[in-house]
Design an enzyme around this catalytic site. Structure first.
Site, PDB file in Angstrom:
ATOM      1  N   TYR A 287      -8.700  15.469  -9.325  1.00  0.00           N
ATOM      2  CA  TYR A 287      -7.544  14.789  -9.932  1.00  0.00           C
ATOM      3  C   TYR A 287      -6.524  15.827 -10.408  1.00  0.00           C
ATOM      4  CZ  TYR A 287      -5.066  11.876 -13.405  1.00  0.00           C
ATOM      5  OH  TYR A 287      -4.115  11.203 -14.145  1.00  0.00           O
TER       6      TYR A 287
ATOM      7  N   ASP B 165       0.885  -1.164   0.000  1.00  0.00           N
ATOM      8  CA  ASP B 165       0.000   0.000   0.000  1.00  0.00           C
ATOM      9  C   ASP B 165       0.921   1.211   0.000  1.00  0.00           C
ATOM     10  OD1 ASP B 165      -1.599   2.155   0.612  1.00  0.00           O
ATOM     11  OD2 ASP B 165      -2.824   1.083   2.072  1.00  0.00           O
TER      12      ASP B 165
ATOM     13  N   LYS C 199      -2.716  16.675  -9.195  1.00  0.00           N
ATOM     14  CA  LYS C 199      -1.558  16.593 -10.100  1.00  0.00           C
ATOM     15  C   LYS C 199      -0.779  17.910 -10.102  1.00  0.00           C
ATOM     16  CE  LYS C 199      -1.806  12.357 -11.620  1.00  0.00           C
ATOM     17  NZ  LYS C 199      -0.836  11.388 -11.093  1.00  0.00           N
TER      18      LYS C 199
HETATM   19  P1  NAD Z   1      -4.492   2.525 -12.966  1.00  0.00           P
HETATM   20  O1  NAD Z   1      -5.673   2.931 -12.157  1.00  0.00           O
HETATM   21  O2  NAD Z   1      -4.687   1.641 -14.122  1.00  0.00           O
HETATM   22  O3  NAD Z   1      -3.388   1.877 -12.031  1.00  0.00           O
HETATM   23  C1  NAD Z   1      -3.095   2.377 -10.772  1.00  0.00           C
HETATM   24  C2  NAD Z   1      -2.637   1.217  -9.915  1.00  0.00           C
HETATM   25  O4  NAD Z   1      -2.385   1.723  -8.613  1.00  0.00           O
HETATM   26  C3  NAD Z   1      -3.698   0.120  -9.769  1.00  0.00           C
HETATM   27  O5  NAD Z   1      -3.155  -1.125 -10.107  1.00  0.00           O
HETATM   28  C4  NAD Z   1      -4.090   0.168  -8.303  1.00  0.00           C
HETATM   29  O6  NAD Z   1      -4.373  -1.096  -7.735  1.00  0.00           O
HETATM   30  C5  NAD Z   1      -2.827   0.763  -7.690  1.00  0.00           C
HETATM   31  N1  NAD Z   1      -3.120   1.396  -6.404  1.00  0.00           N
HETATM   32  C6  NAD Z   1      -4.201   2.111  -6.033  1.00  0.00           C
HETATM   33  N2  NAD Z   1      -4.097   2.483  -4.756  1.00  0.00           N
HETATM   34  C7  NAD Z   1      -2.912   2.001  -4.319  1.00  0.00           C
HETATM   35  C8  NAD Z   1      -2.237   2.057  -3.093  1.00  0.00           C
HETATM   36  N3  NAD Z   1      -2.766   2.682  -2.038  1.00  0.00           N
HETATM   37  N4  NAD Z   1      -1.036   1.461  -2.995  1.00  0.00           N
HETATM   38  C9  NAD Z   1      -0.498   0.804  -4.042  1.00  0.00           C
HETATM   39  N5  NAD Z   1      -1.096   0.704  -5.231  1.00  0.00           N
HETATM   40  C10 NAD Z   1      -2.294   1.299  -5.362  1.00  0.00           C
HETATM   41  O7  NAD Z   1      -3.778   3.879 -13.404  1.00  0.00           O
HETATM   42  P2  NAD Z   1      -2.781   4.104 -14.618  1.00  0.00           P
HETATM   43  O8  NAD Z   1      -3.585   4.488 -15.783  1.00  0.00           O
HETATM   44  O9  NAD Z   1      -1.829   2.983 -14.731  1.00  0.00           O
HETATM   45  O10 NAD Z   1      -2.053   5.417 -14.113  1.00  0.00           O
HETATM   46  C11 NAD Z   1      -0.810   5.390 -13.451  1.00  0.00           C
HETATM   47  C12 NAD Z   1      -0.375   6.819 -13.181  1.00  0.00           C
HETATM   48  O11 NAD Z   1      -0.311   7.550 -14.414  1.00  0.00           O
HETATM   49  C13 NAD Z   1      -1.335   7.625 -12.287  1.00  0.00           C
HETATM   50  O12 NAD Z   1      -0.594   8.507 -11.502  1.00  0.00           O
HETATM   51  C14 NAD Z   1      -2.170   8.400 -13.275  1.00  0.00           C
HETATM   52  O13 NAD Z   1      -2.663   9.574 -12.718  1.00  0.00           O
HETATM   53  C15 NAD Z   1      -1.130   8.699 -14.343  1.00  0.00           C
HETATM   54  N6  NAD Z   1      -1.751   8.992 -15.645  1.00  0.00           N
HETATM   55  C16 NAD Z   1      -2.427   8.018 -16.322  1.00  0.00           C
HETATM   56  C17 NAD Z   1      -3.015   8.321 -17.544  1.00  0.00           C
HETATM   57  C18 NAD Z   1      -3.770   7.286 -18.332  1.00  0.00           C
HETATM   58  O14 NAD Z   1      -4.388   7.637 -19.344  1.00  0.00           O
HETATM   59  N7  NAD Z   1      -3.739   6.015 -17.965  1.00  0.00           N
HETATM   60  C19 NAD Z   1      -2.892   9.612 -18.071  1.00  0.00           C
HETATM   61  C20 NAD Z   1      -2.249  10.578 -17.324  1.00  0.00           C
HETATM   62  C21 NAD Z   1      -1.632  10.257 -16.116  1.00  0.00           C
HETATM   63  N1  SER Z   2      -6.340   9.392 -18.670  1.00  0.00           N
HETATM   64  C1  SER Z   2      -6.365  10.152 -17.468  1.00  0.00           C
HETATM   65  C2  SER Z   2      -7.768  10.346 -17.014  1.00  0.00           C
HETATM   66  O1  SER Z   2      -8.635  10.383 -17.851  1.00  0.00           O
HETATM   67  C3  SER Z   2      -5.737  11.508 -17.709  1.00  0.00           C
HETATM   68  O2  SER Z   2      -4.834  11.730 -16.707  1.00  0.00           O
HETATM   69  O3  SER Z   2      -7.977  10.500 -15.840  1.00  0.00           O
END
Ligand code: NAD
Ligand code: SER
Length: 316
Positions: A142, A52, A146
């Site tokens: 969100y 966590d 960020k």
């Molecule tokens: P996701 O939700 O697919 O994965 C996040 C992971 O974090 C999950 O596997 C979840 O189980 C884990 N998690 C949640 N709470 C937790 C905790 N307390 N301890 C440990 N693990 C925990 O998200 P993602 O799309 O892989 O995004 C990863 C990062 O990239 C995030 O910071 C997100 O804001 C950023 N991001 C993602 C996107 C996108 O389009 N996917 C775009 C911009 C930024």
């Molecule tokens: N793909 C992400 C969202 O929609 C952007 O950070 O939250």
């Protein structure tokens, strides 16, 4: 030798990034962690530990046990889910970042990656070709988390000399793991529904353009940024990444080149307002200038690979 910890390795980015880091550095050099179990290839490809990200004692223990030198902190609540429970999202997004920063500082971690997002921009930001430095007044929890995170990572760099690197990812499109509750998830779901049943109900309007990026480009940008010499990293908040800008209608038209019968209906929900507050197209001039960023995928190439890989995965 580098020993990497990925936090949030079971998520959309984590599964792809962990795989790529392991193929470059060796399975044993990359410790995957998450609060839940990860897909099989992450579990099998090297060490996996339950963590966590809010638990500082466990984080310290893992760093000591595995001799961790670099951390990729990906755990967060994404934009759509965050609006359903803003205080919970703020707590996790901010306090997990503080936890990673403080434990890393105490343990002398050499490099940290933490992603920001285009969600850090807001409705007063210039919508087209959004520059690196501009007005940022996000209206989602969100985006607020960020933007605050960007200020804090820069602060820890300036005040404590820590090497923290960050990217403002656009919406990410991938086929290995489902998208995690964001506003851009439609651009992943539509491929699965098109292949499964030829129908998709989109939760955004047909004409809202958003910046998106294929996961291979996002993973490449992340690793390229982390490998760049420190002297080249001139932005210590978070670098813009541009990606590809398109509307749901344009994406549907591209998919129809492969699945002509695809029917898409549009029923915008609360995520429409979030999408409207974000830029239409982002400039990543600073990333190109500082560490030579060049993306490889356009809409056509990304869609072709998505369809090929999802068909393969679903056995159709
Ligand atoms: P996701 O939700 O697919 O994965 C996040 C992971 O974090 C999950 O596997 C979840 O189980 C884990 N998690 C949640 N709470 C937790 C905790 N307390 N301890 C440990 N693990 C925990 O998200 P993602 O799309 O892989 O995004 C990863 C990062 O990239 C995030 O910071 C997100 O804001 C950023 N991001 C993602 C996107 C996108 O389009 N996917 C775009 C911009 C930024
Ligand atoms: N793909 C992400 C969202 O929609 C952007 O950070 O939250």
């Amino acid at each position: 030798m580098k020993k990497i910890l990925v936090i949030g390795a079971a998520g959309q980015i984590g599964t792809d990034l962990t795989g790529e880091l392991r193929s470059r550095h060796g399975g044993e050099q990359v410790v995957a962690s998450d609060i839940k179990l990860a897909p099989e290839d992450v579990m099998q490809g090297g060490p996996f530990v339950k963590l966590d990200a809010m638990d500082n004692k466990k984080l310290e223990k893992i760093i000591d046990e595995y001799g961790i030198t670099e951390i990729y902190h990906l755990a967060a609540i994404l934009s759509g889910n965050a609006e359903k429970n803003p205080k919970w999202a703020w707590d996790l997004n901010m306090n997990s970042l503080f936890n990673v920063l403080d434990v890393s500082r105490a343990k002398g971690i050499q490099k940290i990656f933490w992603p920001s997002s285009m969600g850090a921009f807001g409705p007063t930001t210039p919508e087209w070709d959004t520059p690196q430095v501009t007005v940022m007044e996000p209206t989602t929890v969100y985006g607020i988390s960020k933007l605050a995170g960007e200020r804090w990572v820069e602060y820890y760099h300036t005040k404590y000399g820590m090497d923290i690197r960050s990217l403002r990812y656009p919406g990410l499109i991938s086929y290995k793991t489902e998208a995690g509750g964001g506003t851009t998830d439609y651009a992943v779901e539509i491929f699965y529904q098109a292949i499964k049943c030829g129908k998709y109900e989109c939760f955004l309007s047909e004409d809202i353009a958003l910046p998106m990026m294929f996961m291979d480009d996002a993973v490449e940008a992340t690793i390229q940024l982390m490998d760049a010499p420190s002297k080249d990293i001139r932005v210590r908040s978070s670098y813009n990444l541009g990606g590809i800008s398109f509307t749901p209608r344009e994406l549907a038209d591209e998919i129809r080149k492969y699945i002509p019968e695809l029917e898409v209906t549009y029923k915008p929900d609360f995520r429409q307002e979030i999408a409207e507050s974000w830029p239409r197209r982002i400039s990543d001039d600073a990333a190109q200038r500082d560490w030579g960023w060049q993306q490889q995928y356009d809409l056509e190439k990304m869609s072709r690979v998505m369809i090929e890989k999802i068909r393969e995965k679903m056995g159709v």
